[in-house]
Design a protein around this motif. Structure first.
Motif, PDB file in Angstrom:
ATOM      1  N   MET A   1      -5.267   8.036 -19.943  1.00 29.19           N
ATOM      2  CA  MET A   1      -3.976   7.670 -19.388  1.00 29.19           C
ATOM      3  C   MET A   1      -4.080   6.288 -18.730  1.00 29.19           C
ATOM      4  N   THR A   2      -3.114   5.450 -19.000  1.00 36.16           N
ATOM      5  CA  THR A   2      -3.092   4.100 -18.466  1.00 36.16           C
ATOM      6  C   THR A   2      -2.631   4.112 -17.014  1.00 36.16           C
ATOM      7  N   ARG A   3      -3.377   3.431 -16.159  1.00 39.56           N
ATOM      8  CA  ARG A   3      -2.991   3.326 -14.757  1.00 39.56           C
ATOM      9  C   ARG A   3      -1.830   2.351 -14.639  1.00 39.56           C
ATOM     10  N   ARG A   4      -0.853   2.708 -13.843  1.00 37.35           N
ATOM     11  CA  ARG A   4       0.294   1.859 -13.537  1.00 37.35           C
ATOM     12  C   ARG A   4       0.354   1.640 -12.039  1.00 37.35           C
ATOM     13  N   VAL A   5       0.659   0.410 -11.639  1.00 33.89           N
ATOM     14  CA  VAL A   5       0.744   0.099 -10.216  1.00 33.89           C
ATOM     15  C   VAL A   5       2.017  -0.670  -9.905  1.00 33.89           C
ATOM     16  N   ASP A   6       2.496  -0.468  -8.696  1.00 36.16           N
ATOM     17  CA  ASP A   6       3.578  -1.279  -8.156  1.00 36.16           C
ATOM     18  C   ASP A   6       2.933  -2.396  -7.346  1.00 36.16           C
ATOM     19  N   VAL A   7       3.536  -3.575  -7.394  1.00 40.56           N
ATOM     20  CA  VAL A   7       3.034  -4.724  -6.640  1.00 40.56           C
ATOM     21  C   VAL A   7       4.091  -5.079  -5.607  1.00 40.56           C
ATOM     22  N   ARG A   8       3.689  -5.084  -4.337  1.00 41.27           N
ATOM     23  CA  ARG A   8       4.613  -5.368  -3.240  1.00 41.27           C
ATOM     24  C   ARG A   8       4.085  -6.512  -2.379  1.00 41.27           C
ATOM     25  N   LEU A   9       5.024  -7.253  -1.791  1.00 39.29           N
ATOM     26  CA  LEU A   9       4.652  -8.236  -0.774  1.00 39.29           C
ATOM     27  C   LEU A   9       4.272  -7.481   0.488  1.00 39.29           C
ATOM     28  N   LYS A  10       3.140  -7.814   1.058  1.00 32.82           N
ATOM     29  CA  LYS A  10       2.653  -7.114   2.244  1.00 32.82           C
ATOM     30  C   LYS A  10       3.539  -7.361   3.458  1.00 32.82           C
ATOM     31  N   ALA A  11       4.064  -8.570   3.591  1.00 33.22           N
ATOM     32  CA  ALA A  11       4.823  -8.940   4.793  1.00 33.22           C
ATOM     33  C   ALA A  11       6.089  -8.114   4.979  1.00 33.22           C
ATOM     34  N   ASN A  12       6.817  -7.853   3.887  1.00 36.00           N
ATOM     35  CA  ASN A  12       8.098  -7.165   4.046  1.00 36.00           C
ATOM     36  C   ASN A  12       8.273  -5.960   3.119  1.00 36.00           C
ATOM     37  N   GLY A  13       7.262  -5.667   2.315  1.00 34.26           N
ATOM     38  CA  GLY A  13       7.325  -4.509   1.427  1.00 34.26           C
ATOM     39  C   GLY A  13       8.187  -4.711   0.187  1.00 34.26           C
ATOM     40  N   ALA A  14       8.668  -5.932  -0.030  1.00 36.24           N
ATOM     41  CA  ALA A  14       9.529  -6.189  -1.186  1.00 36.24           C
ATOM     42  C   ALA A  14       8.758  -5.917  -2.484  1.00 36.24           C
ATOM     43  N   LEU A  15       9.410  -5.222  -3.395  1.00 37.89           N
ATOM     44  CA  LEU A  15       8.818  -4.889  -4.684  1.00 37.89           C
ATOM     45  C   LEU A  15       8.867  -6.093  -5.610  1.00 37.89           C
ATOM     46  N   LEU A  16       7.700  -6.544  -6.073  1.00 31.46           N
ATOM     47  CA  LEU A  16       7.641  -7.640  -7.046  1.00 31.46           C
ATOM     48  C   LEU A  16       7.674  -7.090  -8.468  1.00 31.46           C
ATOM     49  N   ALA A  76      -8.802 -10.089  -1.400  1.00 35.43           N
ATOM     50  CA  ALA A  76      -8.124  -9.732  -0.160  1.00 35.43           C
ATOM     51  C   ALA A  76      -6.623  -9.516  -0.365  1.00 35.43           C
ATOM     52  N   GLY A  77      -6.122  -9.754  -1.575  1.00 36.60           N
ATOM     53  CA  GLY A  77      -4.701  -9.578  -1.850  1.00 36.60           C
ATOM     54  C   GLY A  77      -3.876 -10.829  -1.634  1.00 36.60           C
ATOM     55  N   ARG A  78      -4.517 -11.967  -1.385  1.00 39.95           N
ATOM     56  CA  ARG A  78      -3.795 -13.219  -1.149  1.00 39.95           C
ATOM     57  C   ARG A  78      -3.570 -13.951  -2.468  1.00 39.95           C
ATOM     58  N   VAL A  79      -2.338 -14.420  -2.669  1.00 39.21           N
ATOM     59  CA  VAL A  79      -1.998 -15.213  -3.843  1.00 39.21           C
ATOM     60  C   VAL A  79      -2.650 -16.585  -3.690  1.00 39.21           C
ATOM     61  N   ASP A 116       1.057 -15.903  -0.026  1.00 36.59           N
ATOM     62  CA  ASP A 116       1.598 -14.553   0.174  1.00 36.59           C
ATOM     63  C   ASP A 116       0.485 -13.532  -0.001  1.00 36.59           C
ATOM     64  N   GLU A 117       0.616 -12.405   0.690  1.00 37.91           N
ATOM     65  CA  GLU A 117      -0.298 -11.298   0.484  1.00 37.91           C
ATOM     66  C   GLU A 117       0.440 -10.187  -0.240  1.00 37.91           C
ATOM     67  N   VAL A 118      -0.244  -9.572  -1.210  1.00 43.65           N
ATOM     68  CA  VAL A 118       0.347  -8.476  -1.964  1.00 43.65           C
ATOM     69  C   VAL A 118      -0.519  -7.234  -1.836  1.00 43.65           C
ATOM     70  N   VAL A 119       0.095  -6.089  -2.089  1.00 43.63           N
ATOM     71  CA  VAL A 119      -0.639  -4.824  -2.142  1.00 43.63           C
ATOM     72  C   VAL A 119      -0.319  -4.155  -3.473  1.00 43.63           C
ATOM     73  N   PHE A 120      -1.309  -3.442  -3.994  1.00 43.83           N
ATOM     74  CA  PHE A 120      -1.159  -2.659  -5.210  1.00 43.83           C
ATOM     75  C   PHE A 120      -1.070  -1.192  -4.809  1.00 43.83           C
ATOM     76  N   GLU A 121      -0.056  -0.505  -5.311  1.00 47.37           N
ATOM     77  CA  GLU A 121       0.119   0.918  -5.026  1.00 47.37           C
ATOM     78  C   GLU A 121       0.261   1.651  -6.349  1.00 47.37           C
ATOM     79  N   ASP A 122      -0.387   2.808  -6.465  1.00 49.94           N
ATOM     80  CA  ASP A 122      -0.194   3.585  -7.683  1.00 49.94           C
ATOM     81  C   ASP A 122       1.293   3.884  -7.846  1.00 49.94           C
ATOM     82  N   SER A 123       1.781   3.696  -9.069  1.00 47.24           N
ATOM     83  CA  SER A 123       3.189   3.932  -9.374  1.00 47.24           C
ATOM     84  C   SER A 123       3.448   5.434  -9.422  1.00 47.24           C
TER      85      SER A 123
END
Length: 129
Positions: A1-16, A76-79, A116-123
């Motif tokens: 199964m292919t892993r899927r992730v959501d990418v969000r901006l750490k500062a405000n949680g906005a979904l990229l 570290a999650g920094r762009v 910007d800093e981003v976080v990866f979250e399992d979708s």
């Protein structure tokens, strides 16, 4: 199964990106977006390297006939760099070492910047392609 992730901006949680395909295998990274006609709306890849590097994180656009956004992210999650990669160009490398390369639709470049800093979250289950 292919892993899927959501990418969000750490500062405000906005979904990229929702449901980006996590490409940590050699073959997934090698294939990338080659031989595709286009990205489907919202589609994205995250190319995952074993360690931070400018060389390993470099990409090419050979056999990719459409522009994409390339967003390089360190451990570290920094762009660390962003670029609109043009079709058929032989080489793009980040200006600083990166571990992750987010490849997505060019419009994402209006929503993310170097530093910007981003976080990866399992979708959530069922999200993604």
């Amino acid at each position: 199964m292919t892993r899927r992730v959501d990418v969000r901006l750490k500062a405000n949680g906005a979904l990229l990106v929702r449901g980006a395909r996590w490409c940590s295998s050699f073959f997934c990274r090698l294939r990338g977006l080659m031989f595709r006609q286009r990205l489907t709306p919202g589609e994205a890849l995250i190319l995952v390297e074993a360690a931070e590097s400018r060389t390993s994180a470099s990409i090419h656009m050979l056999f990719v006939p459409f522009p994409i956004a390339a967003v390089w992210i360190n451990s570290a999650g920094r762009v660390v760099d962003v670029v609109e990669a043009k079709p058929w160009r032989p080489f793009y490398a980040p200006r600083a070492p990166a571990r992750y390369t987010l490849e997505a639709e060019p419009e994402i470049l209006s929503r993310v910047s170097i530093g910007d800093e981003v976080v990866f979250e399992d979708s959530p289950a069922g999200v993604g392609r």
